[in-house]
Design a protein around this motif. Structure first.
Motif, PDB file in Angstrom:
ATOM      1  N   PHE A   1      -0.829  -6.124   4.302  1.00 22.93           N
ATOM      2  CA  PHE A   1      -1.697  -5.319   5.170  1.00 22.93           C
ATOM      3  C   PHE A   1      -1.278  -5.446   6.627  1.00 22.93           C
ATOM      4  O   PHE A   1      -1.167  -4.438   7.346  1.00 22.93           O
ATOM      5  CB  PHE A   1      -3.152  -5.750   4.998  1.00 22.93           C
ATOM      6  N   PHE A   2      -0.993  -6.658   7.097  1.00 22.99           N
ATOM      7  CA  PHE A   2      -0.583  -6.833   8.486  1.00 22.99           C
ATOM      8  C   PHE A   2       0.813  -6.265   8.731  1.00 22.99           C
ATOM      9  O   PHE A   2       1.102  -5.784   9.833  1.00 22.99           O
ATOM     10  CB  PHE A   2      -0.649  -8.312   8.871  1.00 22.99           C
ATOM     11  N   SER A   3       1.675  -6.309   7.736  1.00 21.90           N
ATOM     12  CA  SER A   3       2.988  -5.675   7.878  1.00 21.90           C
ATOM     13  C   SER A   3       2.843  -4.172   8.040  1.00 21.90           C
ATOM     14  O   SER A   3       3.543  -3.550   8.861  1.00 21.90           O
ATOM     15  CB  SER A   3       3.864  -5.988   6.663  1.00 21.90           C
ATOM     16  N   SER A   4       1.944  -3.579   7.278  1.00 14.84           N
ATOM     17  CA  SER A   4       1.721  -2.136   7.404  1.00 14.84           C
ATOM     18  C   SER A   4       1.079  -1.785   8.737  1.00 14.84           C
ATOM     19  O   SER A   4       1.393  -0.738   9.329  1.00 14.84           O
ATOM     20  CB  SER A   4       0.841  -1.644   6.248  1.00 14.84           C
TER      21      SER A   4
ATOM     22  N   PHE B   1       9.961  -3.299   8.555  1.00 16.26           N
ATOM     23  CA  PHE B   1      11.022  -2.347   8.876  1.00 16.26           C
ATOM     24  C   PHE B   1      11.103  -1.247   7.814  1.00 16.26           C
ATOM     25  O   PHE B   1      11.302  -0.071   8.129  1.00 16.26           O
ATOM     26  CB  PHE B   1      12.353  -3.089   8.988  1.00 16.26           C
ATOM     27  N   PHE B   2      10.948  -1.612   6.560  1.00 13.92           N
ATOM     28  CA  PHE B   2      10.950  -0.625   5.475  1.00 13.92           C
ATOM     29  C   PHE B   2       9.789   0.347   5.640  1.00 13.92           C
ATOM     30  O   PHE B   2       9.955   1.567   5.467  1.00 13.92           O
ATOM     31  CB  PHE B   2      10.866  -1.355   4.137  1.00 13.92           C
ATOM     32  N   PHE B   3       8.607  -0.162   5.969  1.00 11.79           N
ATOM     33  CA  PHE B   3       7.441   0.693   6.155  1.00 11.79           C
ATOM     34  C   PHE B   3       7.635   1.646   7.341  1.00 11.79           C
ATOM     35  O   PHE B   3       7.177   2.794   7.300  1.00 11.79           O
ATOM     36  CB  PHE B   3       6.187  -0.153   6.372  1.00 11.79           C
ATOM     37  N   ILE B   4       8.271   1.176   8.401  1.00 16.44           N
ATOM     38  CA  ILE B   4       8.501   2.029   9.567  1.00 16.44           C
ATOM     39  C   ILE B   4       9.324   3.245   9.176  1.00 16.44           C
ATOM     40  O   ILE B   4       9.017   4.385   9.560  1.00 16.44           O
ATOM     41  CB  ILE B   4       9.202   1.222  10.688  1.00 16.44           C
TER      42      ILE B   4
ATOM     43  N   VAL C   1      -6.000   3.208   7.690  1.00 17.74           N
ATOM     44  CA  VAL C   1      -6.625   2.906   6.410  1.00 17.74           C
ATOM     45  C   VAL C   1      -6.876   4.179   5.599  1.00 17.74           C
ATOM     46  O   VAL C   1      -6.624   4.206   4.381  1.00 17.74           O
ATOM     47  CB  VAL C   1      -7.941   2.135   6.620  1.00 17.74           C
ATOM     48  N   ARG C   2      -7.309   5.245   6.246  1.00 19.21           N
ATOM     49  CA  ARG C   2      -7.722   6.440   5.515  1.00 19.21           C
ATOM     50  C   ARG C   2      -6.580   7.425   5.274  1.00 19.21           C
ATOM     51  O   ARG C   2      -6.633   8.196   4.305  1.00 19.21           O
ATOM     52  CB  ARG C   2      -8.842   7.147   6.285  1.00 19.21           C
ATOM     53  N   ILE C   3      -5.587   7.427   6.147  1.00 13.39           N
ATOM     54  CA  ILE C   3      -4.519   8.428   6.031  1.00 13.39           C
ATOM     55  C   ILE C   3      -3.201   7.792   5.616  1.00 13.39           C
ATOM     56  O   ILE C   3      -2.575   8.204   4.634  1.00 13.39           O
ATOM     57  CB  ILE C   3      -4.346   9.194   7.363  1.00 13.39           C
ATOM     58  N   MET C   4      -2.785   6.749   6.358  1.00 15.58           N
ATOM     59  CA  MET C   4      -1.445   6.218   6.138  1.00 15.58           C
ATOM     60  C   MET C   4      -1.335   5.422   4.841  1.00 15.58           C
ATOM     61  O   MET C   4      -0.382   5.589   4.077  1.00 15.58           O
ATOM     62  CB  MET C   4      -1.020   5.344   7.320  1.00 15.58           C
ATOM     63  N   LEU C   5      -2.279   4.533   4.582  1.00 13.92           N
ATOM     64  CA  LEU C   5      -2.178   3.697   3.385  1.00 13.92           C
ATOM     65  C   LEU C   5      -2.127   4.514   2.092  1.00 13.92           C
ATOM     66  O   LEU C   5      -1.295   4.232   1.224  1.00 13.92           O
ATOM     67  CB  LEU C   5      -3.338   2.693   3.340  1.00 13.92           C
TER      68      LEU C   5
ATOM     69  N   PRO D   1       3.404   4.295  -2.931  1.00 17.34           N
ATOM     70  CA  PRO D   1       4.642   4.004  -3.680  1.00 17.34           C
ATOM     71  C   PRO D   1       5.563   3.021  -2.960  1.00 17.34           C
ATOM     72  O   PRO D   1       6.098   2.095  -3.579  1.00 17.34           O
ATOM     73  CB  PRO D   1       5.305   5.382  -3.817  1.00 17.34           C
ATOM     74  N   ALA D   2       5.732   3.211  -1.645  1.00 18.54           N
ATOM     75  CA  ALA D   2       6.576   2.289  -0.892  1.00 18.54           C
ATOM     76  C   ALA D   2       5.975   0.890  -0.857  1.00 18.54           C
ATOM     77  O   ALA D   2       6.685  -0.111  -0.991  1.00 18.54           O
ATOM     78  CB  ALA D   2       6.765   2.805   0.541  1.00 18.54           C
ATOM     79  N   MET D   3       4.671   0.812  -0.720  1.00 18.76           N
ATOM     80  CA  MET D   3       4.006  -0.491  -0.680  1.00 18.76           C
ATOM     81  C   MET D   3       4.128  -1.202  -2.021  1.00 18.76           C
ATOM     82  O   MET D   3       4.387  -2.412  -2.074  1.00 18.76           O
ATOM     83  CB  MET D   3       2.538  -0.305  -0.296  1.00 18.76           C
ATOM     84  N   ALA D   4       3.963  -0.469  -3.122  1.00 16.16           N
ATOM     85  CA  ALA D   4       4.057  -1.079  -4.449  1.00 16.16           C
ATOM     86  C   ALA D   4       5.458  -1.630  -4.680  1.00 16.16           C
ATOM     87  O   ALA D   4       5.618  -2.739  -5.216  1.00 16.16           O
ATOM     88  CB  ALA D   4       3.703  -0.050  -5.514  1.00 16.16           C
ATOM     89  N   ALA D   5       6.477  -0.882  -4.279  1.00 14.82           N
ATOM     90  CA  ALA D   5       7.849  -1.351  -4.468  1.00 14.82           C
ATOM     91  C   ALA D   5       8.111  -2.627  -3.681  1.00 14.82           C
ATOM     92  O   ALA D   5       8.700  -3.589  -4.201  1.00 14.82           O
ATOM     93  CB  ALA D   5       8.828  -0.254  -4.061  1.00 14.82           C
TER      94      ALA D   5
END
Length: 296
Positions: free
Chosen positions: A105-108, A173-176, A202-206, A211-215
């Motif tokens: 969560f903090f990385s995102s 960096f991957f999330f960026i 929380v409402r739009i980006m997450l 898919p990227a977060m799960a990977a």
């Protein structure tokens, strides 16, 4: 289509048949090579798996043949009776859950700030954070150990949990890179509706980056599960050990003579969760490779 094939000259028909034959032969050879490499890669694991069901004397007398004459679960029962390996699983899961949930969560959040917010000198700060990836962990291990020992954190799970709560630089960096592909119009509309930056995230980006977060979570899970270096430095007692240093302790205590099958049993037990995770989420492994190629 059949009339068109009949209208072809005999020379072209022969060339077409030869092309299909060559392509079929090349495909068969490729499949044979892949099967051969698969057998080579799987054989050590299968040998370890079958040897874990052997008795100690049988392993010493016939360790070349991987198949046991008499299948026995005694090595696994001995493992759980003599070693608190269940504590190793529990301690590893505690580290996994706390670090991955909070750290992701903090990385995102950090990635959202760098990707979508207008910050002064954000390129400089991003490069400064990424430069930390260039520093080998062994160079900062001694100062960290001195600090953790001074505040009484050694031989506890805190040195493995607390640093991970603040995020993962490679994940950020991957999330960026992924967030830069999300249209800015979504956030401009949310800003007009009075939504704050945390609400946008929380409402739009997450929901957009699941898919990227799960990977990334899968890869981080595997990294923490297989981590040996840091836990072997900070953890001493069996009760607080995570799985990998506990397996190393088992190897040093039992890797002699007839006790080798017990060591193999411990290795098999440690591999089971990773195999389950891989077979359940294997699509995310492939998808992560495709996501990493996204460009703005």
């Amino acid at each position: 289509m059949q009339t068109a094939n009949k209208a072809l000259p005999s020379s072209q028909k022969n060339e077409t048949a030869k092309y299909k034959l060559r392509r079929g032969a090349a495909k068969a050879v490729g499949n044979l090579v892949l099967i051969l490499f698969s057998v080579i890669m799987l054989f050590p694991f299968l040998w370890m798996l079958f040897s874990s069901f052997k008795g100690g004397n049988e392993f010493l007398n016939n360790y070349v043949n991987p198949f046991p004459h008499e299948w026995s679960w005694s090595n696994y029962s001995m493992l759980f009776e003599r070693v608190p390996i269940a504590n190793g699983f529990l301690n590893t899961i505690i580290v996994e859950v706390s670090v991955i949930v909070v750290g992701t969560f903090f990385s995102s959040l950090a990635a959202f700030s760098f990707a979508k917010l207008r910050l002064r000198h954000k390129t400089f700060w991003l490069l400064l954070l990424l430069s930390g990836m260039m520093v080998p962990y062994a160079t900062v291990l001694l100062p960290q150990y001195i600090v953790y020992d001074a505040i009484g954190w050694t031989n506890t799970l805190l040195p493995l949990i607390v640093p991970g709560l603040f995020g993962n630089i490679s994940m950020m960096f991957f999330f960026i890179q992924y967030m830069r592909g999300v249209p800015n119009a979504l956030f401009d509309a949310a800003k007009l509706d009075g939504c704050g930056y945390l609400g946008m995230h929380v409402r739009i980006m997450l929901p957009q980056m699941l898919p990227a977060m799960a990977a990334q979570i899968i890869f981080w899970f595997m990294g923490i599960w297989n981590d040996y270096f840091a836990p072997s430095i900070y953890l001493v007692d069996y009760d607080v050990m995570t799985l990998q240093p506990m397996l190393a302790r088992i190897s040093s205590d039992y890797a002699s003579g007839a006790n080798f099958p017990v060591v193999f049993a411990s290795a098999v037990v440690s591999c089971i969760p990773l195999m389950v995770v891989y077979f359940i989420f294997q699509n995310f492994f492939v998808e992560s490779m495709a996501i990493s190629g996204i460009k703005e």
